[in-house]
Design an enzyme around this catalytic site. Structure first.
Site, PDB file in Angstrom:
ATOM      1  NE  ARG A  46      -8.471  18.992  -5.314  1.00  0.00           N
ATOM      2  CZ  ARG A  46      -8.891  19.250  -6.565  1.00  0.00           C
ATOM      3  NH1 ARG A  46      -8.604  18.428  -7.550  1.00  0.00           N
ATOM      4  NH2 ARG A  46      -9.599  20.326  -6.828  1.00  0.00           N
ATOM      5  CE1 TYR A 100       1.489  -3.052   3.978  1.00  0.00           C
ATOM      6  CE2 TYR A 100       0.143  -1.931   2.347  1.00  0.00           C
ATOM      7  CZ  TYR A 100       0.632  -2.039   3.638  1.00  0.00           C
ATOM      8  OH  TYR A 100       0.216  -1.151   4.582  1.00  0.00           O
ATOM      9  CG  ASP A 172       4.651  -2.159  -3.865  1.00  0.00           C
ATOM     10  OD1 ASP A 172       5.781  -1.654  -3.693  1.00  0.00           O
ATOM     11  OD2 ASP A 172       3.757  -2.145  -2.986  1.00  0.00           O
ATOM     12  CE  LYS A 197       6.244   1.164   4.066  1.00  0.00           C
ATOM     13  NZ  LYS A 197       5.480   1.398   5.272  1.00  0.00           N
TER      14      LYS A 197
HETATM   15  N1  PLP Z   1       3.670  -1.439  -0.478  1.00  0.00           N
HETATM   16  C1  PLP Z   1       4.455  -2.088   0.408  1.00  0.00           C
HETATM   17  C2  PLP Z   1       5.330  -3.190  -0.090  1.00  0.00           C
HETATM   18  C3  PLP Z   1       4.420  -1.745   1.750  1.00  0.00           C
HETATM   19  O1  PLP Z   1       5.203  -2.404   2.629  1.00  0.00           O
HETATM   20  C4  PLP Z   1       3.564  -0.693   2.187  1.00  0.00           C
HETATM   21  C5  PLP Z   1       3.486  -0.294   3.606  1.00  0.00           C
HETATM   22  O2  PLP Z   1       3.977  -0.950   4.486  1.00  0.00           O
HETATM   23  C6  PLP Z   1       2.758  -0.061   1.235  1.00  0.00           C
HETATM   24  C7  PLP Z   1       2.846  -0.447  -0.078  1.00  0.00           C
HETATM   25  C8  PLP Z   1       1.813   1.039   1.634  1.00  0.00           C
HETATM   26  O3  PLP Z   1       2.535   2.207   1.836  1.00  0.00           O
HETATM   27  P1  PLP Z   1       2.018   3.434   2.733  1.00  0.00           P
HETATM   28  O4  PLP Z   1       1.991   2.964   4.151  1.00  0.00           O
HETATM   29  O5  PLP Z   1       3.035   4.507   2.442  1.00  0.00           O
HETATM   30  O6  PLP Z   1       0.651   3.796   2.255  1.00  0.00           O
END
Ligand code: PLP
Length: 403
Positions: A46, A100, A172, A197
């Protein structure tokens, strides 16, 4: 080391484990304490300090040009842990509009319950940032390319504004990946990723990462230790493996997406294409200056609206109707029906998310095969449904192939 060499060699242990070229999976939750070691030397999963974690932390820090990094159990674990490490009750944050969906929900539902408020601003409007600033504003949160309309805000402007006002800038950068953009070079303090991704790139794990200044990453790690969102060693191994091909994958996806965008924009069934590589994109000039490649994501509006979307999604055969992005398989989705279904329709349209919009995550297939597949589906999308589906004399619809 240059970027592609860092992908393979940065952070790798100097002594190979029994000569193994690839770091094995250390599937052990705990580690024997060495004599004389103190509390802070404990190794426990952890605490994100197994050999599989350490190699990823060093590699990701090198790739983004950050001082330190930490991997997390998902992209949302990275985002939520980072924000909870930076903000406390009574604090305020600026955030780009059109985040998102999961982040939007966190910021509008969970953070207010903890006494943390957010003002959404246009990422292109510095006057609005200044107007929204409060004495208790602590952070500015944005995304590299927005989902699903691929807007590219004034990112260097945001980083500079944050620095000048004592805010922590967080971006992000999932959509861009460090192949196309390295936000720390433009002044950002922290970069977060859904490593699910492009970083992993194989649609087979969920993971996240936070990269940036050592002092800030240490705060995020400390919070992660408490919240418990550490990444499992097997997922670490897969992310480590996926990262090695990030450069070749993303450059290929950049190229195919540009080919598809140029083809789609000429197609009679398509009203509009959102892709920063097209001269018609409102931020094309900025994208040319900031991005090494325009990315593997694009979206386009079907002339036939919501009905055409249903027919299109039924008709694609190679492309898969599924959420997520950044993998080897080309994925299509309808943001109005999936990622942004929770938004009120008027708000969706104001954000440029029409009912006829299709989002495309370009995979690693041959561009000619994708054009053939999407072309068949676009023709299918313009056809009215058959009046009597049981009519044997009705002409066969060649677009209705099995997925
Ligand atoms: N940030 C973006 C731009 C995303 O497209 C996503 C998921 O689609 C996330 C964050 C969240 O990621 P996770 O699904 O790995 O938690």
């Amino acid at each position: 080391m240059r970027f592609d060499t860092q992908l393979i060699h940065a952070g790798e242990p100097e002594t190979r484990v029994r000569g193994a070229v690839v770091l094995p999976i250390f599937q052990s939750s705990t580690y024997a304490s060495e004599s004389g070691a103190g509390y802070h030397d404990l190794r426990y999963l952890r605490l994100s300090n197994s050999p599989n974690h350490e190699v990823l932390h060093a590699k990701l820090a090198a790739l983004e040009g950050g001082e330190a990094a930490v991997v997390t159990a998902s992209g949302m674990a990275a985002i939520s842990t980072a924000l909870l490490a930076l903000l406390r009750s009574g604090d305020h944050m600026l955030a780009q509009r059109c985040l998102y969906g999961g982040t939007h929900a966190l910021v509008t539902q969970d953070l207010p319950a903890l006494g943390i408020e957010t003002t959404f601003v246009d990422a292109d409007d510095p006057a609005a940032w200044a107007a929204a600033l409060r004495p208790n504003t602590r952070a500015f949160y944005c995304e590299s390319l927005t989902n699903p309309t691929l807007e590219l805000g004034d990112l260097p402007g945001i980083a500079a504004f944050a620095r000048n006002h004592g805010l922590v800038s967080v971006i992000d950068s999932t959509f861009a990946s460090p192949v196309n953009l390295r936000p720390i070079e433009h002044g950002f303090d922290l970069v977060v990723h859904s490593a699910t991704k492009y970083l992993n790139g194989h649609s087979d794990i969920v993971a996240g990462a936070v990269i940036g200044r050592a002092e800030l990453v240490a705060r995020v790690r400390h919070k992660l230790d408490h919240l418990g969102g550490s990444l499992d060693p097997h997922a670490c191994f897969l992310l480590h493996r996926g990262l090695k091909t990030l450069g070749v994958r993303v450059r290929h996806q950049n190229q195919t997406a540009l080919t598809l965008a140029r083809w789609l924009v000429e197609h009679p069934a398509v009203a509009h294409v959102n892709y920063p590589g097209l001269p018609t994109h409102p931020h094309h000039g900025r994208a040319q200056g900031l991005l090494a490649g325009f990315g593997g994501m694009l979206s386009f509006e079907l002339r036939g609206g919501a009905d055409a979307v249903g027919r299109f999604l039924d008709a694609v055969a190679l492309a898969i109707d599924a959420p997520s992005l950044g993998g080897p398989e080309t994925l299509v989705s309808s943001p109005a029906r999936t990622s942004h279904v929770g938004l009120e329709p008027g708000m969706r349209r104001a954000l440029g998310i029409g009912d006829g919009l299709i989002r495309l995550s370009v995979g690693l297939e041959d561009a000619a095969d994708l054009i053939a597949d999407l072309g068949r589906a676009l023709v299918g999308s313009t056809r009215a449904p058959a009046v009597d589906a049981t009519d044997d004399d009705a002409p066969a619809d060649p677009s209705r192939t099995t997925r």
